[in-house]
Each structure stands twice: as C-alpha cells, then as structure tokens.
Design an enzyme around this catalytic site. Sequence first.
Site, PDB file in Angstrom:
ATOM      1  N   SER A 137      47.997  79.586  15.226  1.00 40.73           N
ATOM      2  CA  SER A 137      47.514  78.831  14.076  1.00 40.73           C
ATOM      3  C   SER A 137      47.889  77.367  14.255  1.00 40.73           C
ATOM      4  O   SER A 137      49.067  77.047  14.435  1.00 40.73           O
ATOM      5  CB  SER A 137      48.170  79.413  12.810  1.00 40.73           C
ATOM      6  OG  SER A 137      47.850  78.640  11.689  1.00 40.73           O
ATOM      7  N   LYS A 163      43.284  79.422  15.608  1.00 37.77           N
ATOM      8  CA  LYS A 163      42.888  79.207  14.206  1.00 37.77           C
ATOM      9  C   LYS A 163      43.177  77.761  13.849  1.00 37.77           C
ATOM     10  O   LYS A 163      44.273  77.264  14.087  1.00 37.77           O
ATOM     11  CB  LYS A 163      43.673  80.177  13.331  1.00 37.77           C
ATOM     12  CG  LYS A 163      43.846  79.760  11.875  1.00 37.77           C
ATOM     13  CD  LYS A 163      44.363  80.911  11.045  1.00 37.77           C
ATOM     14  CE  LYS A 163      45.467  80.477  10.107  1.00 37.77           C
ATOM     15  NZ  LYS A 163      45.988  81.610   9.320  1.00 37.77           N
ATOM     16  N   LYS A 165      43.355  74.844  10.908  1.00 37.05           N
ATOM     17  CA  LYS A 165      43.411  74.557   9.474  1.00 37.05           C
ATOM     18  C   LYS A 165      42.359  73.501   9.166  1.00 37.05           C
ATOM     19  O   LYS A 165      42.227  72.519   9.909  1.00 37.05           O
ATOM     20  CB  LYS A 165      44.796  74.023   9.100  1.00 37.05           C
ATOM     21  CG  LYS A 165      45.897  75.061   9.229  1.00 37.05           C
ATOM     22  CD  LYS A 165      45.839  76.062   8.093  1.00 37.05           C
ATOM     23  CE  LYS A 165      46.895  77.132   8.266  1.00 37.05           C
ATOM     24  NZ  LYS A 165      46.819  78.168   7.231  1.00 37.05           N
ATOM     25  N   ASP A 190      40.686  78.076   8.735  1.00 38.72           N
ATOM     26  CA  ASP A 190      41.382  78.519   7.528  1.00 38.72           C
ATOM     27  C   ASP A 190      41.502  77.335   6.571  1.00 38.72           C
ATOM     28  O   ASP A 190      42.119  76.321   6.902  1.00 38.72           O
ATOM     29  CB  ASP A 190      42.784  79.044   7.902  1.00 38.72           C
ATOM     30  CG  ASP A 190      43.545  79.593   6.702  1.00 38.72           C
ATOM     31  OD1 ASP A 190      42.978  79.661   5.595  1.00 38.72           O
ATOM     32  OD2 ASP A 190      44.732  79.958   6.881  1.00 38.72           O
ATOM     33  N   GLU A 215      38.303  81.538   6.912  1.00 33.14           N
ATOM     34  CA  GLU A 215      39.348  82.139   6.085  1.00 33.14           C
ATOM     35  C   GLU A 215      39.555  81.360   4.796  1.00 33.14           C
ATOM     36  O   GLU A 215      39.697  80.143   4.804  1.00 33.14           O
ATOM     37  CB  GLU A 215      40.649  82.176   6.909  1.00 33.14           C
ATOM     38  CG  GLU A 215      41.817  82.853   6.218  1.00 33.14           C
ATOM     39  CD  GLU A 215      43.058  82.917   7.126  1.00 33.14           C
ATOM     40  OE1 GLU A 215      42.934  82.719   8.353  1.00 33.14           O
ATOM     41  OE2 GLU A 215      44.152  83.162   6.591  1.00 33.14           O
ATOM     42  N   ASP A 240      42.630  85.761   2.483  1.00 30.80           N
ATOM     43  CA  ASP A 240      44.087  85.698   2.650  1.00 30.80           C
ATOM     44  C   ASP A 240      44.688  85.646   1.231  1.00 30.80           C
ATOM     45  O   ASP A 240      44.952  86.694   0.621  1.00 30.80           O
ATOM     46  CB  ASP A 240      44.443  84.466   3.511  1.00 30.80           C
ATOM     47  CG  ASP A 240      45.941  84.228   3.659  1.00 30.80           C
ATOM     48  OD1 ASP A 240      46.741  84.970   3.073  1.00 30.80           O
ATOM     49  OD2 ASP A 240      46.349  83.278   4.373  1.00 30.80           O
ATOM     50  N   LYS A 264      49.120  89.938   5.241  1.00 33.05           N
ATOM     51  CA  LYS A 264      50.447  89.340   5.425  1.00 33.05           C
ATOM     52  C   LYS A 264      51.457  90.221   4.720  1.00 33.05           C
ATOM     53  O   LYS A 264      51.291  90.541   3.543  1.00 33.05           O
ATOM     54  CB  LYS A 264      50.509  87.938   4.810  1.00 33.05           C
ATOM     55  CG  LYS A 264      49.822  86.889   5.630  1.00 33.05           C
ATOM     56  CD  LYS A 264      50.029  85.511   5.051  1.00 33.05           C
ATOM     57  CE  LYS A 264      49.224  84.514   5.871  1.00 33.05           C
ATOM     58  NZ  LYS A 264      49.142  83.212   5.230  1.00 33.05           N
ATOM     59  N   GLY A 292      50.650  85.189   9.441  1.00 33.32           N
ATOM     60  CA  GLY A 292      52.067  84.834   9.490  1.00 33.32           C
ATOM     61  C   GLY A 292      52.430  83.806   8.444  1.00 33.32           C
ATOM     62  O   GLY A 292      51.550  83.162   7.853  1.00 33.32           O
TER      63      GLY A 292
HETATM   64  O1  OSB Z   1      47.232  80.568   5.552  1.00 31.90           O
HETATM   65  O2  OSB Z   1      47.993  81.601   7.263  1.00 31.90           O
HETATM   66  C1  OSB Z   1      48.122  80.732   6.377  1.00 31.90           C
HETATM   67  C2  OSB Z   1      51.423  78.944   7.104  1.00 31.90           C
HETATM   68  C3  OSB Z   1      51.798  78.562   5.834  1.00 31.90           C
HETATM   69  C4  OSB Z   1      50.960  78.836   4.766  1.00 31.90           C
HETATM   70  C5  OSB Z   1      49.754  79.504   4.977  1.00 31.90           C
HETATM   71  C6  OSB Z   1      49.393  79.927   6.247  1.00 31.90           C
HETATM   72  C7  OSB Z   1      50.233  79.607   7.330  1.00 31.90           C
HETATM   73  C8  OSB Z   1      49.916  79.936   8.727  1.00 31.90           C
HETATM   74  C9  OSB Z   1      51.059  80.305   9.607  1.00 31.90           C
HETATM   75  O3  OSB Z   1      48.802  79.820   9.178  1.00 31.90           O
HETATM   76  C10 OSB Z   1      50.696  81.044  10.843  1.00 31.90           C
HETATM   77  C11 OSB Z   1      51.909  81.633  11.545  1.00 31.90           C
HETATM   78  O4  OSB Z   1      52.913  81.999  10.926  1.00 31.90           O
HETATM   79  O5  OSB Z   1      51.845  81.706  12.791  1.00 31.90           O
HETATM   80 MG    MG Z   2      45.477  81.756   5.683  1.00 32.48          MG
END
Ligand code: OSB
Ligand code: MG
Length: 370
Positions: A137, A163, A165, A190, A215, A240, A264, A292
């Site tokens: 991510s 992934k 953001k 995401d 996402e 999510d 999660k 995660g």
């Molecule tokens: O949306 O997956 C998410 C981290 C903090 C808040 C939201 C998210 C995330 C991540 C972390 O994408 C991914 C990871 O732990 O490897």
């Molecule tokens: Mg997410």
Amino acid sequence: MIRIEKVELRRVRLPLVHRFQTSSHAKRELEHILVTLTGSDGAVGWGEIASPSGPFYSAETVDSCWAVARTFLAPLVLAARWEHPSELAAAMAKVRGNHFARAGFDMAGWALWSRAMGVPLSKALGGERAKVEAGVSLGIEATIDDLLAQVEARVAEGYRRVKLKIAPGWDVEPVRAVRAAFPSVPVHVDANGAYALDARAVFEELDGLGLLMIEQPFAPRALTDHAALQAILTTPICLDESVEEVDDLVTALRLGAGRILNIKVSRMGGLTPAVRAHDLAVAHDVPVWCGGMHEFGIGRAANVALSSLPGFTLPSDVSGSDKYYARDVTREPVVCDGGFVEVPSAPGLGWEADLDFLDSRTTGRETVSP
Ligand code: OSB
Ligand code: MG
C-alpha cells in the site's frame, strides 16, 4: 475450560521508515497497544490494538482503545470462562463498536488457544495456504516522480500488487502515470471515503485504466451511493470502512454496493468476526483480501494467518515488517520474499515478542487482575 487471570496492556511506539499519507492524515511514528493474556495454567497469548492515534479512519483512537480496554474489555475477559476463542469474542460482544480494542483481545485469545492446542494459528482459523501473496500500500507522495520511485522499489522487492492511495487532486493523473510506467503491475486504488457521488466523472476515468479494484470511494455509511457507482463501473468496487459488522456485509451484498471485500482484523473486531465475514463472502462468490493497519509484528502475524484462508484469493496488505519499521516488536521480522510471506507452521502466532526491545519502546503499561 480456560480462565484468564492476568491482562497486561502496553502502549508501544515505533518510528515509520517512510512517511505514510492518506486522504485524511500523515504519519511518521505510530503508537499501538499490545495485549498479553495469561491463562490460569500459565499459557500466554499476545494481541495488538492497531488503532491510529486520531479518529480519521474509524471513530477509535489509541486513547479511546486504552480506556475501553482497561475499563470494559479486561474485566469482561477476566470474568469469562471459555473453551474456544469464539466464546471469548461472544463475551466481549456486549461492548458495542470499539472494534480495534476488541480485536486486540480476540487475537490474543486465538494466539493463546492455538498455542495451547499445539496448532499454528492459521490452521486453527481454517487456513490452508503455506504462503500468502503480498501486496503493498503506497501513500500519497509529494510528486508523481516520488510515487513512481516507490512503485519501482516495491515491484523490485517482488510485491505482487500495488495499491495507491487517492484523494481529490491526487487521482487520475498519478494513477495514469503508474499504469503507463508499469503496465504489467496489477494496480488498485483506495480513496478512504474521500469522495462523494458528484465525483463520478473521476471514477469513470479511473474505470478506463484497467484497475484491479477501486476501494472505498465514498463515506462508510454511503452504501446506496456505492451501489449506484458500481452499477455504472466495470471495475469492481471494494469495501473497507463500510464493513465493520458482518451485518454490514449482508446489507452491502443485498444492495450490490461492491464486488470485493477488504477484511481487516481490527476493523471487524478480531479474527472471530473476520473469519465469519470470510465465510459469508465466499458463500456469495465475493473474493476477499486482508487489509492492514500498519500492524507491528503481532498484528501482522494475525494478518498472515488470516490470509491463508481459502477465500483470500487476492494479494493482501501483508508487507514485510521492513516496509514500515527498521526494527519490529517480534524477535524475527515478518519477511516478504519474492512477493510472498510464509505462513508459520509452529503452534500459535508463529512469531515471538522481543521483550527487551518492547521495554525500550513502551510508553505506558497497566496490569489488570480479577
Ligand atoms: O485503508 O487500508 C487502508 C492505513 C491506515 C488507514 C487506512 C488504511 C491503511 C493502509 C495500510 O492502507 C496498509 C498496510 O498496513 O500495509
Ligand atoms: Mg482501505
């Protein structure tokens, strides 16, 4: 019959090796709460409360988790008598919401139980894989070149999916640049709920970029908006933040609010509800993957075990510890090798806490006894 006779809570801080920015916050250091349960026969289990410090992903914070853990969850767990971790989860279900806090205790219960039974946590959960596919991510970067450098480094390390953001002002352009530079790398985006339905033009453009999934485009409760968007997109929507309860998944499936589920452990309230969400998704032919929350080694171990279940057919956010931390809280770090993380075959969690290192990073502790 298992009876817990001591609950230990400790707040632990670790610096991040690389700043991580989402649509709502940026982080350089994380503080999580580790939960240790000790059974009356001396058996020990570790869990992790991986809440972000502020209420920007969900309503929880490290401080809210600390308060709920010591005041409500620890006493419930100390009073419970159980044979299987799902019964411990049932005893905690009296507490509404507060899923990150509950997840730490649920995970510790599973870790204790699987170790006592002499089986790896993955097997105890119904897992079948010997190794799990790792995705990575990537946060919002200062420039597109910085993002491309991140993608290049992670792909070179072997990660099997990237992934990205996205947020208003950082979406079509960076994603297009990554697709152009790395055409064969599976990419998904995401939004962490940063958009509203009036931004559908952005998603129609993203829909043309061959993404694995989009996402959480909209706010957690906006399930009908997700359904409306899914109806006009070819790219699957993945939920999510919208799915905190197994019942939310039931609603989402009825509405057609998405075609993929990110499970999660923290968001669902532990491994027990995470397995239930997996089973329901599989029954509806919805592929799942494990998301995660920048877990330290303890929570990361739980994610690896969960990802070994048969419905986890997409790469999970189970990167190696080194993606986030120079040194992790476990004696051995979680390692991603050639795009896979091996699922341990030792009984229990499969990773041991590094107590000396933990002591050096602990900022607060509390022991709760009956
Ligand atoms: O949306 O997956 C998410 C981290 C903090 C808040 C939201 C998210 C995330 C991540 C972390 O994408 C991914 C990871 O732990 O490897
Ligand atoms: Mg997410």
